[in-house]
Design a protein around this motif. Structure first.
Motif, PDB file in Angstrom:
ATOM      1  N   VAL A  32       0.856  -1.184   0.000  1.00  6.32           N
ATOM      2  CA  VAL A  32       0.000   0.000   0.000  1.00  6.32           C
ATOM      3  C   VAL A  32       0.895   1.239   0.000  1.00  6.32           C
ATOM      4  CG1 VAL A  32      -1.918  -1.155   1.169  1.00  6.32           C
ATOM      5  CG2 VAL A  32      -0.126  -0.049   2.523  1.00  6.32           C
ATOM      6  N   ARG A  33       0.276   2.407  -0.103  1.00 10.74           N
ATOM      7  CA  ARG A  33       1.017   3.674  -0.144  1.00 10.74           C
ATOM      8  C   ARG A  33       0.660   4.504   1.097  1.00 10.74           C
ATOM      9  NH1 ARG A  33       2.521   4.372  -5.730  1.00 10.74           N
ATOM     10  NH2 ARG A  33       1.347   2.931  -7.080  1.00 10.74           N
ATOM     11  N   PRO A  34       1.453   4.453   2.159  1.00  7.39           N
ATOM     12  CA  PRO A  34       1.128   5.195   3.387  1.00  7.39           C
ATOM     13  C   PRO A  34       1.166   6.706   3.162  1.00  7.39           C
ATOM     14  CG  PRO A  34       2.835   3.538   3.789  1.00  7.39           C
ATOM     15  CD  PRO A  34       2.686   3.657   2.311  1.00  7.39           C
ATOM     16  N   PRO A  35       0.188   7.434   3.690  1.00 10.20           N
ATOM     17  CA  PRO A  35       0.209   8.902   3.575  1.00 10.20           C
ATOM     18  C   PRO A  35       1.470   9.511   4.182  1.00 10.20           C
ATOM     19  CG  PRO A  35      -1.932   8.132   4.322  1.00 10.20           C
ATOM     20  CD  PRO A  35      -1.030   6.944   4.343  1.00 10.20           C
ATOM     21  N   ARG A  36       2.022   8.894   5.220  1.00 14.52           N
ATOM     22  CA  ARG A  36       3.205   9.453   5.889  1.00 14.52           C
ATOM     23  C   ARG A  36       4.415   9.462   4.962  1.00 14.52           C
ATOM     24  NH1 ARG A  36       4.080  10.037  11.514  1.00 14.52           N
ATOM     25  NH2 ARG A  36       5.861  11.417  11.757  1.00 14.52           N
ATOM     26  N   LEU A  37       4.403   8.597   3.940  1.00 14.19           N
ATOM     27  CA  LEU A  37       5.496   8.545   2.967  1.00 14.19           C
ATOM     28  C   LEU A  37       5.149   9.296   1.692  1.00 14.19           C
ATOM     29  CD1 LEU A  37       6.713   4.851   3.429  1.00 14.19           C
ATOM     30  CD2 LEU A  37       7.719   6.942   4.353  1.00 14.19           C
ATOM     31  N   GLY A  38       4.164  10.175   1.769  1.00 14.61           N
ATOM     32  CA  GLY A  38       3.821  11.011   0.629  1.00 14.61           C
ATOM     33  C   GLY A  38       2.788  10.428  -0.298  1.00 14.61           C
ATOM     34  N   GLY A  39       2.331   9.210  -0.037  1.00 16.90           N
ATOM     35  CA  GLY A  39       1.320   8.593  -0.879  1.00 16.90           C
ATOM     36  C   GLY A  39       1.834   8.064  -2.191  1.00 16.90           C
ATOM     37  N   ASN A  40       3.162   8.081  -2.393  1.00 19.20           N
ATOM     38  CA  ASN A  40       3.731   7.620  -3.659  1.00 19.20           C
ATOM     39  C   ASN A  40       4.623   6.397  -3.496  1.00 19.20           C
ATOM     40  OD1 ASN A  40       2.599   9.714  -5.294  1.00 19.20           O
ATOM     41  ND2 ASN A  40       4.088  11.125  -4.416  1.00 19.20           N
ATOM     42  N   GLN A  41       5.124   6.166  -2.291  1.00 22.05           N
ATOM     43  CA  GLN A  41       6.034   5.048  -2.045  1.00 22.05           C
ATOM     44  C   GLN A  41       5.266   3.842  -1.514  1.00 22.05           C
ATOM     45  OE1 GLN A  41       9.413   6.056   0.386  1.00 22.05           O
ATOM     46  NE2 GLN A  41       9.827   3.916   0.912  1.00 22.05           N
ATOM     47  N   LYS A  42       5.487   2.691  -2.125  1.00 22.73           N
ATOM     48  CA  LYS A  42       4.819   1.466  -1.697  1.00 22.73           C
ATOM     49  C   LYS A  42       5.611   0.787  -0.583  1.00 22.73           C
ATOM     50  CE  LYS A  42       2.231   0.125  -5.832  1.00 22.73           C
ATOM     51  NZ  LYS A  42       1.988  -0.968  -6.810  1.00 22.73           N
ATOM     52  N   ILE A  43       4.852   0.139   0.318  1.00 23.40           N
ATOM     53  CA  ILE A  43       5.466  -0.615   1.407  1.00 23.40           C
ATOM     54  C   ILE A  43       4.526  -1.764   1.752  1.00 23.40           C
ATOM     55  CG2 ILE A  43       4.427   0.709   3.282  1.00 23.40           C
ATOM     56  CD1 ILE A  43       7.152   0.610   4.696  1.00 23.40           C
ATOM     57  N   GLY A  44       5.042  -2.795   2.384  1.00 16.44           N
ATOM     58  CA  GLY A  44       4.228  -3.963   2.712  1.00 16.44           C
ATOM     59  C   GLY A  44       3.072  -3.618   3.632  1.00 16.44           C
ATOM     60  N   VAL A  45       1.914  -4.190   3.369  1.00 14.37           N
ATOM     61  CA  VAL A  45       0.713  -3.844   4.119  1.00 14.37           C
ATOM     62  C   VAL A  45       0.875  -4.121   5.608  1.00 14.37           C
ATOM     63  CG1 VAL A  45      -0.403  -6.095   3.747  1.00 14.37           C
ATOM     64  CG2 VAL A  45      -1.809  -4.072   4.202  1.00 14.37           C
ATOM     65  N   PHE A  46       1.644  -5.174   5.964  1.00 10.91           N
ATOM     66  CA  PHE A  46       1.813  -5.499   7.378  1.00 10.91           C
ATOM     67  C   PHE A  46       2.825  -4.593   8.059  1.00 10.91           C
ATOM     68  CE2 PHE A  46       0.509  -9.780   5.633  1.00 10.91           C
ATOM     69  CZ  PHE A  46      -0.796  -9.674   6.078  1.00 10.91           C
ATOM     70  N   ALA A  47       3.467  -3.709   7.297  1.00  8.48           N
ATOM     71  CA  ALA A  47       4.356  -2.698   7.866  1.00  8.48           C
ATOM     72  C   ALA A  47       3.639  -1.351   7.957  1.00  8.48           C
ATOM     73  CB  ALA A  47       5.620  -2.556   7.019  1.00  8.48           C
ATOM     74  N   THR A  48       2.307  -1.349   7.845  1.00 11.50           N
ATOM     75  CA  THR A  48       1.504  -0.127   7.882  1.00 11.50           C
ATOM     76  C   THR A  48       0.263  -0.359   8.740  1.00 11.50           C
ATOM     77  OG1 THR A  48      -0.039  -0.562   6.065  1.00 11.50           O
ATOM     78  CG2 THR A  48       2.170   0.219   5.474  1.00 11.50           C
ATOM     79  N   ARG A  49      -0.453   0.734   8.936  1.00 11.30           N
ATOM     80  CA  ARG A  49      -1.769   0.647   9.587  1.00 11.30           C
ATOM     81  C   ARG A  49      -2.869   0.960   8.577  1.00 11.30           C
ATOM     82  NH1 ARG A  49      -1.337   3.039  15.736  1.00 11.30           N
ATOM     83  NH2 ARG A  49       0.548   1.911  16.352  1.00 11.30           N
ATOM     84  N   SER A  50      -2.609   0.665   7.333  1.00  9.42           N
ATOM     85  CA  SER A  50      -3.559   0.926   6.265  1.00  9.42           C
ATOM     86  C   SER A  50      -4.905   0.275   6.559  1.00  9.42           C
ATOM     87  CB  SER A  50      -3.008   0.392   4.942  1.00  9.42           C
ATOM     88  OG  SER A  50      -4.018   0.393   3.945  1.00  9.42           O
ATOM     89  N   MET A  51      -5.976   0.947   6.123  1.00 12.16           N
ATOM     90  CA  MET A  51      -7.310   0.380   6.289  1.00 12.16           C
ATOM     91  C   MET A  51      -7.554  -0.792   5.342  1.00 12.16           C
ATOM     92  SD  MET A  51      -9.620   3.352   4.444  1.00 12.16           S
ATOM     93  CE  MET A  51      -8.756   4.675   5.274  1.00 12.16           C
ATOM     94  N   TYR A  52      -6.745  -0.883   4.287  1.00  7.67           N
ATOM     95  CA  TYR A  52      -6.934  -1.957   3.314  1.00  7.67           C
ATOM     96  C   TYR A  52      -5.996  -3.104   3.653  1.00  7.67           C
ATOM     97  CZ  TYR A  52      -9.637   1.533   0.848  1.00  7.67           C
ATOM     98  OH  TYR A  52     -10.581   2.476   0.528  1.00  7.67           O
ATOM     99  N   ARG A  53      -6.523  -4.066   4.419  1.00 11.01           N
ATOM    100  CA  ARG A  53      -5.733  -5.189   4.924  1.00 11.01           C
ATOM    101  C   ARG A  53      -6.619  -6.428   4.959  1.00 11.01           C
ATOM    102  NH1 ARG A  53      -2.948  -2.488   8.041  1.00 11.01           N
ATOM    103  NH2 ARG A  53      -1.969  -4.274   9.081  1.00 11.01           N
ATOM    104  N   PRO A  54      -6.029  -7.604   5.143  1.00 12.60           N
ATOM    105  CA  PRO A  54      -6.836  -8.821   5.076  1.00 12.60           C
ATOM    106  C   PRO A  54      -8.036  -8.815   6.013  1.00 12.60           C
ATOM    107  CG  PRO A  54      -4.515  -9.373   5.048  1.00 12.60           C
ATOM    108  CD  PRO A  54      -4.586  -7.894   5.286  1.00 12.60           C
ATOM    109  N   ALA A  55      -7.830  -8.395   7.258  1.00 13.01           N
ATOM    110  CA  ALA A  55      -8.943  -8.226   8.191  1.00 13.01           C
ATOM    111  C   ALA A  55      -9.103  -6.737   8.446  1.00 13.01           C
ATOM    112  CB  ALA A  55      -8.667  -8.960   9.503  1.00 13.01           C
ATOM    113  N   PRO A  56     -10.220  -6.141   8.049  1.00  9.78           N
ATOM    114  CA  PRO A  56     -10.378  -4.680   8.150  1.00  9.78           C
ATOM    115  C   PRO A  56     -10.632  -4.225   9.580  1.00  9.78           C
ATOM    116  CG  PRO A  56     -12.406  -5.652   7.344  1.00  9.78           C
ATOM    117  CD  PRO A  56     -11.412  -6.775   7.454  1.00  9.78           C
ATOM    118  N   LEU A  57      -9.660  -4.452  10.450  1.00 11.44           N
ATOM    119  CA  LEU A  57      -9.780  -4.109  11.862  1.00 11.44           C
ATOM    120  C   LEU A  57      -8.770  -3.035  12.229  1.00 11.44           C
ATOM    121  CD1 LEU A  57     -10.211  -7.634  13.514  1.00 11.44           C
ATOM    122  CD2 LEU A  57     -11.999  -5.957  13.003  1.00 11.44           C
ATOM    123  N   GLY A  58      -9.192  -2.102  13.061  1.00 10.60           N
ATOM    124  CA  GLY A  58      -8.321  -1.058  13.574  1.00 10.60           C
ATOM    125  C   GLY A  58      -8.131  -1.213  15.069  1.00 10.60           C
TER     126      GLY A  58
END
Length: 242
Positions: free
Chosen positions: A78-104
């Motif tokens: 995914v593209r974390p906003p903290r990295l400018g929204g342009n750099q991709k990083i692994g979903v499990f290294a983020t708190r992105s809302m788009y993840r296997p289980a949509p839990l916060g």
């Protein structure tokens, strides 16, 4: 078994009426909100002893995610906003809302638990949850085990920088009019200022001429973001014709 189900124990009521503008982490803004507990969980006995804890963990659902298509059910990066929204990083290294289980998961400060008739409300400070968010669990925050003082936080080691905030002449007039009519409060306006100071725009948008709009509680706010400050341009009631 590949799937699990869990009950919704309550729903969050917060001034964040749309995703745009919500702080990207809890406790950046001391907004007051409350969880309306659902039957059979609206039982004060379930909260006996909770007043001894200053903070709580909330486990909740990203309920307004766009449904994924079959080809996009799992996003490995995914593209974390903290990295400018342009750099991709692994979903499990983020708190992105788009993840296997949509839990916060959010830590909030407990204010009080109130029973009114059959309604039980858990009032908290510092929530980063959208109004109407389903709550699936509440757990006490344990300082000696949950607070890791020397933890490393990767690309999010430091808190985001805040911008200075100014009110235009027209927005100041709007503010005084709404206060006089008791359509808002000084507390609500202070919370709004804290939210805006975090610069809610996507990191890739840097247009100083653009006027942004955001709903906060029952307010519509128009603002633009300059290099060194944010200026509120208009403040009106949501649904008004202005």
């Amino acid at each position: 078994m590949t799937d699990i189900s869990m009950p919704i124990i309550g729903y969050m009521h917060s001034p964040y009426r749309e995703k745009f503008g919500i702080p990207r982490q809890p406790n950046l803004v001391q907004v007051e909100s409350y969880i309306e507990m659902q039957p059979p969980y609206n039982d004060l006995l379930a909260f006996e002893g909770i007043e001894a804890f200053s903070h709580l963990w909330l486990i909740w659902q990203f309920h307004e995610n766009k449904p994924a298509t079959t080809a996009q059910q799992f996003r490995a990066q995914v593209r974390p906003p903290r990295l400018g929204g342009n750099q991709k990083i692994g979903v499990f290294a983020t708190r992105s809302m788009y993840r296997p289980a949509p839990l916060g998961l959010s830590v909030v400060q407990l204010k009080q638990v109130v029973k009114q008739g059959k309604s039980v409300r858990v009032y908290v400070l510092g929530s980063d949850l959208l109004d109407g968010t389903p709550i699936v669990d509440i757990k006490p925050y344990i300082h000696y085990s949950d607070a890791v003082l020397n933890a490393q936080s990767g690309y999010a080691q430091q808190q985001p920088q805040r911008k200075l905030l100014q009110w235009s002449v027209r927005a100041m007039q709007d503010k005084q009019t709404l206060l006089a009519a008791q359509k808002t409060s000084l507390q609500q306006l202070e919370e709004l200022e804290q939210v805006l100071s975090l610069d809610p725009r996507p990191a890739y948008q840097q247009d100083a001429q653009r006027i942004y709009g955001m709903r906060f509680a029952d307010l519509n706010v128009k603002f633009n973001i300059l290099e060194d400050h944010i200026e509120i341009q208009r403040l009106t009631l949501y649904g008004s014709m202005e």
